[in-house]
Design an enzyme around this catalytic site. Structure first.
Site, mmCIF file in Angstrom:
data_model
loop_
_atom_site.group_PDB
_atom_site.id
_atom_site.type_symbol
_atom_site.label_atom_id
_atom_site.label_comp_id
_atom_site.label_asym_id
_atom_site.label_seq_id
_atom_site.Cartn_x
_atom_site.Cartn_y
_atom_site.Cartn_z
ATOM 1 N N ASP A 1 0.876 -1.180 0.000
ATOM 2 C CA ASP A 1 0.000 0.000 0.000
ATOM 3 C C ASP A 1 0.911 1.226 0.000
ATOM 4 O OD1 ASP A 1 0.948 0.248 2.575
ATOM 5 O OD2 ASP A 1 -1.016 0.290 3.547
ATOM 6 N N HIS A 2 0.331 2.389 0.282
ATOM 7 C CA HIS A 2 1.137 3.618 0.261
ATOM 8 C C HIS A 2 2.277 3.574 1.281
ATOM 9 C CE1 HIS A 2 -2.232 3.944 3.025
ATOM 10 N NE2 HIS A 2 -1.556 4.828 3.730
ATOM 11 N N CYS B 1 3.233 -3.199 4.011
ATOM 12 C CA CYS B 1 2.426 -2.050 4.418
ATOM 13 C C CYS B 1 3.203 -1.334 5.527
ATOM 14 C CB CYS B 1 1.016 -2.463 4.833
ATOM 15 S SG CYS B 1 0.916 -3.582 6.253
ATOM 16 N N GLY B 2 2.528 -0.509 6.321
ATOM 17 C CA GLY B 2 3.247 0.227 7.356
ATOM 18 C C GLY B 2 3.874 -0.697 8.387
ATOM 19 N N THR B 3 3.087 -1.653 8.847
ATOM 20 C CA THR B 3 3.566 -2.579 9.890
ATOM 21 C C THR B 3 3.731 -4.012 9.409
ATOM 22 O OG1 THR B 3 1.297 -3.046 10.500
ATOM 23 C CG2 THR B 3 2.408 -1.262 11.718
ATOM 24 N N GLY B 4 3.124 -4.356 8.293
ATOM 25 C CA GLY B 4 3.071 -5.745 7.831
ATOM 26 C C GLY B 4 1.881 -6.487 8.418
ATOM 27 N N GLY C 1 -1.525 -5.549 8.793
ATOM 28 C CA GLY C 1 -2.762 -5.553 8.003
ATOM 29 C C GLY C 1 -2.644 -6.474 6.801
ATOM 30 N N HIS D 1 9.656 -24.218 8.901
ATOM 31 C CA HIS D 1 8.701 -24.928 9.767
ATOM 32 C C HIS D 1 7.239 -24.663 9.414
ATOM 33 C CE1 HIS D 1 11.641 -25.676 13.394
ATOM 34 N NE2 HIS D 1 12.124 -26.095 12.230
ATOM 35 N N ASN D 2 6.933 -23.463 8.935
ATOM 36 C CA ASN D 2 5.525 -23.110 8.689
ATOM 37 C C ASN D 2 5.147 -23.134 7.216
ATOM 38 O OD1 ASN D 2 6.650 -20.924 11.004
ATOM 39 N ND2 ASN D 2 4.957 -22.232 11.622
ATOM 40 N N ARG E 1 7.380 0.778 8.055
ATOM 41 C CA ARG E 1 7.567 1.784 9.110
ATOM 42 C C ARG E 1 8.249 1.177 10.329
ATOM 43 N NH1 ARG E 1 1.400 3.980 8.209
ATOM 44 N NH2 ARG E 1 1.833 5.095 6.267
ATOM 45 N N ARG F 1 7.545 -33.716 10.333
ATOM 46 C CA ARG F 1 6.562 -33.407 11.382
ATOM 47 C C ARG F 1 5.920 -32.028 11.157
ATOM 48 N NH1 ARG F 1 11.553 -32.191 13.250
ATOM 49 N NH2 ARG F 1 11.839 -30.340 14.568
ATOM 50 N N HIS F 2 6.652 -31.152 10.477
ATOM 51 C CA HIS F 2 6.099 -29.817 10.226
ATOM 52 C C HIS F 2 4.973 -29.879 9.194
ATOM 53 C CE1 HIS F 2 9.282 -28.327 12.692
ATOM 54 N NE2 HIS F 2 10.196 -28.877 11.912
ATOM 55 N N ARG G 1 1.775 -30.654 10.943
ATOM 56 C CA ARG G 1 1.260 -29.487 11.681
ATOM 57 C C ARG G 1 0.691 -28.440 10.723
ATOM 58 N NH1 ARG G 1 6.715 -29.870 15.282
ATOM 59 N NH2 ARG G 1 6.030 -31.656 16.509
#
Ligand code: RB5
Length: 145
Positions: free
Chosen positions: A8-9, A65-68, A70, A98-99, A109, A132-133, A136
């Protein structure tokens, strides 16, 4: 490897930086916008990047985005998407190993461009360990049963 990227912006400047960085590292990127620093709604770009991954056009995605936060919340609403917000390299490595995260969310930001580069690098170069991952990660799809 082809990487879908959107912002985004708040994330526009960092997106441009990361596209240039990735291309210098030999990665192909597909830019899903936004195309400028005018105010925009991040779920629109999260949707485009998640669609590119689900269609197979791109293997991984980066959303900024600003924080990641959203971006990651929006992306994780889509079945088959596993988005992780990372502010350092260990989490980026584990998110893949793992994920089996298929999207890296970054907060422009929160972190600077040099840190973003090494996070992106770690995320793109780490493979899922399976075993095992895999069991999960498979259970993520049962969360609403
Ligand atoms: C936009 O001001 C900001 O809210 C957005 O970039 C993001 O940080 C949301 O999570």
């Amino acid at each position: 490897m082809k990487i879908a990227i959107g912002c985004d912006h708040g994330g526009f400047e960092l997106k441009q930086h990361i596209i240039e960085y990735l291309s210098g590292e030999g990665y192909q990127t597909v830019d899903f916008g936004s195309d400028g620093a005018d105010a925009s709604d991040y779920p629109i770009f999260a949707k485009k990047v998640t669609a590119a991954i689900l269609s197979g056009e791109c293997e991984l995605g980066i959303l900024i985005c600003g924080t990641g936060i959203g971006m990651s919340i929006a992306a994780n609403k889509v079945d088959g998407i596993r988005a992780a917000v990372c502010g350092e390299t260990f989490s980026a490595q584990m998110a893949r190993a793992h994920n089996n995260a298929n999207i890296l969310a970054l907060g422009a930001r929160v972190i600077g461009p040099s840190l973003a580069e090494v996070i992106v690098d770690k995320f793109a170069s780490t493979t899922f360990e399976g075993g095992r991952h895999a069991r999960r990660v498979g259970l993520y799809d049962t969360m609403n049963d």
